[in-house]
Design a protein around this motif. Structure first.
Motif, PDB file in Angstrom:
ATOM      1  N   SER A   3      42.766  56.723  -6.419  1.00  0.00           N
ATOM      2  CA  SER A   3      42.762  55.365  -6.770  1.00  0.00           C
ATOM      3  C   SER A   3      43.012  54.169  -6.720  1.00  0.00           C
ATOM      4  CB  SER A   3      44.567  55.468  -8.062  1.00  0.00           C
ATOM      5  OG  SER A   3      45.218  55.488  -7.181  1.00  0.00           O
ATOM      6  N   PRO A   4      42.626  53.586  -7.403  1.00  0.00           N
ATOM      7  CA  PRO A   4      42.559  51.620  -7.333  1.00  0.00           C
ATOM      8  C   PRO A   4      43.885  51.399  -6.069  1.00  0.00           C
ATOM      9  CG  PRO A   4      41.317  52.480  -8.928  1.00  0.00           C
ATOM     10  CD  PRO A   4      41.981  53.581  -8.475  1.00  0.00           C
ATOM     11  N   ASP A  10      47.074  51.248   0.961  1.00  0.00           N
ATOM     12  CA  ASP A  10      46.234  51.102   1.988  1.00  0.00           C
ATOM     13  C   ASP A  10      45.656  49.596   2.619  1.00  0.00           C
ATOM     14  OD1 ASP A  10      46.373  53.749   2.533  1.00  0.00           O
ATOM     15  OD2 ASP A  10      43.642  54.261   1.885  1.00  0.00           O
ATOM     16  N   TRP A  11      44.858  48.889   1.575  1.00  0.00           N
ATOM     17  CA  TRP A  11      44.496  47.266   2.367  1.00  0.00           C
ATOM     18  C   TRP A  11      45.679  47.082   2.818  1.00  0.00           C
ATOM     19  CZ3 TRP A  11      45.267  42.282   1.330  1.00  0.00           C
ATOM     20  CH2 TRP A  11      44.998  41.502   1.378  1.00  0.00           C
ATOM     21  N   VAL A  12      46.876  47.026   2.296  1.00  0.00           N
ATOM     22  CA  VAL A  12      48.406  45.875   2.623  1.00  0.00           C
ATOM     23  C   VAL A  12      48.421  46.895   3.867  1.00  0.00           C
ATOM     24  CG1 VAL A  12      50.838  45.835   1.540  1.00  0.00           C
ATOM     25  CG2 VAL A  12      49.269  45.591   0.453  1.00  0.00           C
ATOM     26  N   ALA A  17      48.943  45.774   9.173  1.00  0.00           N
ATOM     27  CA  ALA A  17      49.118  46.035  11.338  1.00  0.00           C
ATOM     28  C   ALA A  17      47.571  45.146  12.152  1.00  0.00           C
ATOM     29  CB  ALA A  17      48.006  47.454  10.843  1.00  0.00           C
ATOM     30  N   ARG A  18      47.174  43.957  10.787  1.00  0.00           N
ATOM     31  CA  ARG A  18      46.215  43.644  11.677  1.00  0.00           C
ATOM     32  C   ARG A  18      44.958  43.801  12.181  1.00  0.00           C
ATOM     33  NH1 ARG A  18      50.978  41.706  11.232  1.00  0.00           N
ATOM     34  NH2 ARG A  18      51.782  41.952  13.629  1.00  0.00           N
ATOM     35  N   GLY A 113      36.253  54.399  -4.312  1.00  0.00           N
ATOM     36  CA  GLY A 113      36.981  54.367  -3.705  1.00  0.00           C
ATOM     37  C   GLY A 113      37.412  53.295  -2.256  1.00  0.00           C
ATOM     38  N   LYS A 114      36.438  51.949  -3.031  1.00  0.00           N
ATOM     39  CA  LYS A 114      35.865  51.062  -2.238  1.00  0.00           C
ATOM     40  C   LYS A 114      36.506  49.505  -2.762  1.00  0.00           C
ATOM     41  CE  LYS A 114      34.920  53.188   1.754  1.00  0.00           C
ATOM     42  NZ  LYS A 114      34.346  53.545   2.985  1.00  0.00           N
TER      43      LYS A 114
END
Length: 136
Positions: A3-4, A10-12, A17-18, A113-114
């Motif tokens: 889902s968005p 996942d982006w966060v 994690a840089r 998903g992207k």
């Protein structure tokens, strides 16, 4: 397919994690990132990857804490607080060693998903004052 909201989480994780390579894998090839305080948007994975690498080099201890994550259709929205220390060159500016804390929000349009479009809002004046850069 995620889902968005899951993609944004996942982006966060990749951002905190840089890890610019894991981060860029979350974007479509022709994605657009418009950070409103900085003018023209970046387009395409290569430009986005370069910007992530530069930012993480400049702020190697950067962090983002989600305060709220919302989802509406193919959009995910984040309210965040974050910070870091200016320890590497950024945009031709020498590091000052000064730290910042900041709040902002971001809007992510996610298709298949992207991330295909991202828009972010921060207070550039407050950020630049904290890290010792002139505000123009």
């Amino acid at each position: 397919m995620k889902s968005p909201k899951e993609v944004l989480r996942d982006w966060v994780a990749a951002y905190n994690a840089r890890d610019p390579y894991t981060l860029i894998d979350l974007y479509h090839d022709d994605a657009i990132n418009h950070q409103v305080a900085f003018g023209d948007p970046l387009q395409g994975r290569e430009a986005l990857l370069e910007s992530f690498i530069a930012f993480f080099n400049a702020f190697p201890d950067n962090y983002t804490h989600p305060e709220n994550i919302f989802e509406d259709g193919n959009w995910a929205i984040i309210e965040w607080s974050g910070g870091g220390t200016f320890l590497g060159e950024l945009g031709g500016n020498a590091p000052t060693g000064k730290s910042f804390t900041l709040r902002g929000c971001g809007f992510f349009q996610i298709v298949e998903g992207k991330i295909c479009f991202q828009r972010g809002y921060i207070d550039k004046y407050t950020w630049f004052r904290q890290i010792g850069l002139p505000v123009s």
